[in-house]
Design an enzyme around this catalytic site. Sequence first.
Site, short mmCIF file in Angstrom:
data_model
loop_
_atom_site.label_atom_id
_atom_site.label_comp_id
_atom_site.label_asym_id
_atom_site.label_seq_id
_atom_site.Cartn_x
_atom_site.Cartn_y
_atom_site.Cartn_z
N HIS A 1 0.79 -0.97 -0.11
CA HIS A 1 -0.22 0.20 0.32
C HIS A 1 0.65 0.92 0.45
CE1 HIS A 1 -2.74 2.96 1.42
NE2 HIS A 1 -3.99 2.26 1.25
N ASP B 1 2.61 -4.49 8.05
CA ASP B 1 1.25 -3.92 8.06
C ASP B 1 0.97 -4.38 7.92
OD1 ASP B 1 -0.82 -2.18 7.10
OD2 ASP B 1 0.05 -2.21 5.40
N LYS C 1 -11.02 -0.89 9.73
CA LYS C 1 -11.48 -2.19 9.00
C LYS C 1 -11.85 -2.93 9.43
CE LYS C 1 -7.74 -0.33 5.95
NZ LYS C 1 -8.63 0.06 4.65
N CYS D 1 -4.76 2.36 -4.24
CA CYS D 1 -3.05 2.83 -3.25
C CYS D 1 -2.24 1.79 -3.46
CB CYS D 1 -3.26 3.37 -1.94
SG CYS D 1 -4.38 4.18 -1.94
#
Length: 418
Positions: A133, A210, A236, A376
């Site tokens: 990302h 991440d 999320k 992204c």
Amino acid sequence: MTQLPGLLDIEAIRKDFPLLDRVVHDGKKIVYLDNAATSQKPRQVLDALNEYYEQHNANVHRGVHVLAEEATALYEGARDKVAAFINAPSRDEVIFTKNASESLNLVANMLGWADEPYRVDRETEIAITEMEHHSNIVPWQLLAQRTGAKLKWFGLTDDGRLDLSNIEEVITEKTKIVSFTLVSNIMGTVNPVEAIVRRAQDVGALVLIDASQAAPHMPLDVQALGADFVAFTGHKMCGPTGIGVLWGRQELLEDLPPFLGGGEMIETVSMHASTYAPAPHKFEAGTPPIAQAVGLGAAVDYLTAIGMDKIAAHEHAITEYAIKRLAEVPDLRIIGPTTAEDRGAAISFVLGDIHPHDVGQVLDEQGIAVRVGHHCARPVCLRYGIPATTRASFYLYSSPADVDALIDGLEHVRNFFG
């Protein structure tokens, strides 16, 4: 409804999510397939937010009145819940940020300002991957530009996996930090953590993972991962927007400098110098996202009660079914792994020569919410020679009927564009 092994009680779960009952576009009930962008929120989270603002709203940590004490207990209680959720050795290793992007930037800036042996400078290297990302690309580009460090990355195979064939060239004795996604937000690929962490540890590099697309969907054990830092976001995983998490090993948080300065992160302040509070408050300058942390705590309670292993099994079944059904659509190409093995619940695809934005718009007219664009993750689109993708992403409340609606919607798209 199509029956699949491993499914949760979808009807019962969907009753917890008010928005899933919304009707759009001429009476069509919404089919929400944009969970990789953000999840919907259950009533339990909405109620926790309302109760906080209605009954406990105050600033945290320094007040001695009842509201301040209640707000502090709720805020710090959320930290306890998150620590348990990710199996952190200590609650003091859990730092609240406003999102995963801030968590990733926090680490990049700490390493740019750090003393040896952690400092990133012109003699060192940074390793990332081509599937990241932008939030895990741009901070490292900025750090490399400021310090003169060399930025290196793993490429991608044709089937959407990391190409680790040159791992000893990407992660070298000069590497100070290896930062990579656990699950790709665009392709759903689950990456081989063990191999990357092992190589990083062999050369003495730090590891940042991440986990934004992992924490909502599978059990997350920071100790088992073997990383030094793990970042993820609340919105999320059924939580509110405006709250993220950075977990870091205690000894690193003690040694590394703060990124933001202000109230709460200090121990003493004079006009000549300041000293800093211990972690986690050392990295939480100013009034924190109090209500958002409370909401995240409620989301953790909700997910934990269902069971992350059960959520993972449910999503695996839905994803496997979706891949099977998408294979029936003429001229459709999945970008990324074409099996459910080692992949998450986000599936990106292109449909013939129809632009993804047109696909998304026609699906929206059918009440089907998907994501379109480069998500992204533009380097992935460049790698596979496409301008963008359509992405359908699933969650614990997704059903086989949602997949069937998507397939019917794509048939409508094909007919619309002839």
